[in-house]
Design a protein around this motif. Structure first.
Motif, short mmCIF file in Angstrom:
data_model
loop_
_atom_site.label_atom_id
_atom_site.label_comp_id
_atom_site.label_asym_id
_atom_site.label_seq_id
_atom_site.Cartn_x
_atom_site.Cartn_y
_atom_site.Cartn_z
N THR A 1 0.82 -1.22 0.00
CA THR A 1 0.00 0.00 0.00
C THR A 1 0.85 1.27 0.00
O THR A 1 0.29 2.37 -0.07
CB THR A 1 -0.92 0.02 1.23
OG1 THR A 1 -0.12 -0.05 2.42
CG2 THR A 1 -1.89 -1.15 1.19
N SER A 2 2.15 1.16 0.08
CA SER A 2 3.01 2.33 0.11
C SER A 2 3.01 3.04 -1.24
O SER A 2 2.95 2.40 -2.30
CB SER A 2 4.44 1.93 0.49
OG SER A 2 5.31 3.04 0.43
N THR A 3 3.09 4.37 -1.21
CA THR A 3 3.14 5.17 -2.43
C THR A 3 4.56 5.65 -2.76
O THR A 3 4.73 6.45 -3.68
CB THR A 3 2.22 6.39 -2.30
OG1 THR A 3 2.63 7.18 -1.18
CG2 THR A 3 0.77 5.96 -2.12
N THR A 4 5.56 5.17 -2.01
CA THR A 4 6.94 5.56 -2.27
C THR A 4 7.55 4.64 -3.34
O THR A 4 6.93 3.67 -3.80
CB THR A 4 7.77 5.49 -0.98
OG1 THR A 4 7.81 4.13 -0.51
CG2 THR A 4 7.14 6.36 0.09
N VAL A 5 8.79 4.92 -3.69
CA VAL A 5 9.46 4.15 -4.73
C VAL A 5 10.12 2.89 -4.17
O VAL A 5 10.51 2.01 -4.96
CB VAL A 5 10.53 5.01 -5.44
CG1 VAL A 5 9.90 6.23 -6.08
CG2 VAL A 5 11.63 5.42 -4.46
N TRP A 6 10.23 2.75 -2.86
CA TRP A 6 11.04 1.67 -2.29
C TRP A 6 10.45 0.29 -2.48
O TRP A 6 11.23 -0.68 -2.66
CB TRP A 6 11.33 1.96 -0.83
CG TRP A 6 12.00 3.29 -0.65
CD1 TRP A 6 11.52 4.38 0.00
CD2 TRP A 6 13.27 3.69 -1.19
NE1 TRP A 6 12.40 5.43 -0.09
CE2 TRP A 6 13.49 5.03 -0.82
CE3 TRP A 6 14.25 3.04 -1.95
CZ2 TRP A 6 14.63 5.73 -1.17
CZ3 TRP A 6 15.39 3.74 -2.31
CH2 TRP A 6 15.56 5.06 -1.92
N PRO A 7 9.15 0.06 -2.42
CA PRO A 7 8.66 -1.29 -2.75
C PRO A 7 9.01 -1.72 -4.17
O PRO A 7 9.35 -2.89 -4.40
CB PRO A 7 7.14 -1.16 -2.54
CG PRO A 7 6.99 -0.07 -1.58
CD PRO A 7 8.05 0.91 -1.89
N VAL A 8 8.93 -0.80 -5.13
CA VAL A 8 9.29 -1.13 -6.50
C VAL A 8 10.78 -1.43 -6.60
O VAL A 8 11.21 -2.37 -7.29
CB VAL A 8 8.89 0.01 -7.45
CG1 VAL A 8 9.26 -0.32 -8.89
CG2 VAL A 8 7.40 0.30 -7.34
N GLY B 1 2.73 -0.44 -9.62
CA GLY B 1 4.04 0.15 -9.36
C GLY B 1 3.89 1.39 -8.50
O GLY B 1 3.34 1.36 -7.40
N LEU B 2 4.39 2.51 -9.00
CA LEU B 2 4.22 3.77 -8.31
C LEU B 2 2.78 4.22 -8.40
O LEU B 2 2.10 3.98 -9.41
CB LEU B 2 5.15 4.83 -8.91
CG LEU B 2 6.65 4.49 -8.89
CD1 LEU B 2 7.45 5.62 -9.50
CD2 LEU B 2 7.13 4.20 -7.47
N ARG B 3 2.31 4.89 -7.37
CA ARG B 3 0.91 5.29 -7.32
C ARG B 3 0.81 6.77 -6.98
O ARG B 3 1.71 7.32 -6.35
CB ARG B 3 0.16 4.46 -6.26
CG ARG B 3 0.11 2.98 -6.64
CD ARG B 3 -0.35 2.12 -5.49
NE ARG B 3 -0.39 0.71 -5.87
CZ ARG B 3 -0.35 -0.29 -5.01
NH1 ARG B 3 -0.26 -0.04 -3.71
NH2 ARG B 3 -0.39 -1.54 -5.43
N SER C 1 4.92 10.04 -12.12
CA SER C 1 5.70 9.03 -12.83
C SER C 1 5.26 9.00 -14.28
O SER C 1 4.09 9.23 -14.60
CB SER C 1 5.51 7.65 -12.18
OG SER C 1 6.01 6.62 -12.99
N TRP C 2 6.21 8.68 -15.16
CA TRP C 2 5.87 8.55 -16.57
C TRP C 2 4.91 7.39 -16.79
O TRP C 2 4.02 7.47 -17.62
CB TRP C 2 7.15 8.33 -17.38
CG TRP C 2 8.02 9.54 -17.44
CD1 TRP C 2 7.62 10.85 -17.35
CD2 TRP C 2 9.44 9.58 -17.59
NE1 TRP C 2 8.70 11.69 -17.44
CE2 TRP C 2 9.83 10.95 -17.60
CE3 TRP C 2 10.43 8.61 -17.74
CZ2 TRP C 2 11.15 11.34 -17.74
CZ3 TRP C 2 11.75 9.00 -17.87
CH2 TRP C 2 12.10 10.36 -17.88
N GLY C 3 5.10 6.30 -16.04
CA GLY C 3 4.20 5.16 -16.20
C GLY C 3 2.78 5.50 -15.82
O GLY C 3 1.82 5.07 -16.48
#
Length: 336
Positions: free
Chosen positions: A194-201, A280-282, A287-289
């Motif tokens: 559920t995190s919105t940071t980049v670290w899980p990705v 991915g990022l949320r 983010s470009w994605g």
């Protein structure tokens, strides 16, 4: 007649030597021939075989840097990457707006003065979001590459150096990770985060990316430790740590650098793919994605929403792949 102005040595030897206009040269048949003044002077100026300075031998790294500086592919890709890194750190240098500020009254409008890329569905400035989107992609790519390279190099290097059951175990574990589809694994792993940071990705990419680096590092270490200088160091009593750090690692790291550099662009594309699929990022991360995902359903009505973030993503991935190819050509002696 002897010249009274020129002394003669014992036996008629002339210590001064012949004058330039009286210079003599052997003919090759036992005689001599007179030389003109210009020819005699030219003989005196002929350099010896080893009179010039010798070029100092270069190491692998200095020779690679010497070649990279003359490679236009490396120069162009480096300038592109430098620009992307600068705008990812200081996006306000070229974009003064707020990427999260939106005006629904300007939804899907095209290019306007001060807003060259137009607006997206929510009325956000596409140009500002494209510039700020570089930060997330570059952060994910660099951090994931460093993590995968460090973990894979450490495990693969130790397995290749010591061998035995540890090497066999690492190979089987790597085979298990190679059998996991990347996109499917991302959908399963990141869907519960559920995190919105980049670290899980970043963590997911490192988890699936280290086996490739480990296999490259293992093979490179196995090749390097069989060299004569490593065997000589072992015969002289050098310990495993000294041989690994001083002799094996510096000569085995080049393939790892090449693979990691090329993989960096692949990781950026993977982050965009996962963000496009919604795992991915949320938001509110820019983010470009995410922007490509939002623009996919409006490609007919507002193609500018898709063109600019997708173009920025493609150029970024291309720059890192070009850099990796240039580094590979410079570090691989077989390609020279």
């Amino acid at each position: 007649m002897p010249d009274p102005e020129r002394p003669e040595g014992p036996g008629g030897y002339d210590p001064v030597g012949p004058r330039p206009h009286e210079a003599m040269s052997p003919t090759g048949q036992g005689g001599v021939m007179d030389l003109a003044l210009e020819e005699a002077e030219s003989l005196e100026k002929v350099p010896g075989p080893d009179t010039g300075p010798r070029e100092k031998a270069r190491s692998l790294w200095s020779d690679a840097w010497h070649q990279l500086r003359r490679n236009p592919v490396f120069i162009v890709s480096s300038l592109m990457i430098l620009f992307l890194v600068v705008i990812s750190i200081w996006p306000q240098l070229i974009a003064s707006g707020d990427p999260l500020h939106c005006d629904l009254s300007k939804s899907q409008q095209g290019s306007q003065p001060g807003h060259p890329f137009g607006y997206d569905t929510q009325g956000c400035d596409v140009y500002t979001r494209t510039v700020y989107g570089a930060r997330a992609s570059i952060t994910v790519g660099v951090c994931a590459t460093l993590g995968a390279a460090l973990l894979g190099s450490a495990l693969g290097g130790l397995a290749g150096f010591f061998g035995g059951w540890g090497d066999a175990l690492l190979s089987r574990v790597a085979d298990i990770f190679f059998g996991i589809p990347v996109v499917l694994g991302g959908l399963v792993f990141l869907s519960v985060v559920t995190s919105t940071t980049v670290w899980p990705v970043v963590g997911f990419i490192v988890l699936l990316g280290w086996p490739q680096i480990a296999r490259i590092a293992r093979g490179s270490v196995i090749t390097a430790k069989q060299n004569d200088y490593v065997q000589a160091a072992r015969a002289l009593g050098a310990g495993n740590a000294r041989m690994m750090l001083r002799h094996v690692a510096p000569n085995a790291v080049a393939p790892v650098i090449v693979v990691a550099t090329i993989a960096l662009g692949t990781y950026i594309a993977l982050e965009a793919t996962l963000s496009f699929l919604g795992v991915g990022l949320r938001p509110p991360t820019v983010s470009w994605g995410i922007d490509i995902s939002n623009a996919a359903s409006q490609i007919r009505n507002a193609p500018h929403m898709l063109v600019y973030p997708a173009g920025a993503l493609s150029l970024t991935v291309l720059a890192f792949i070009m850099l990796g190819d240039a580094v590979r050509d410079a570090l691989d002696p077989k390609l020279r």
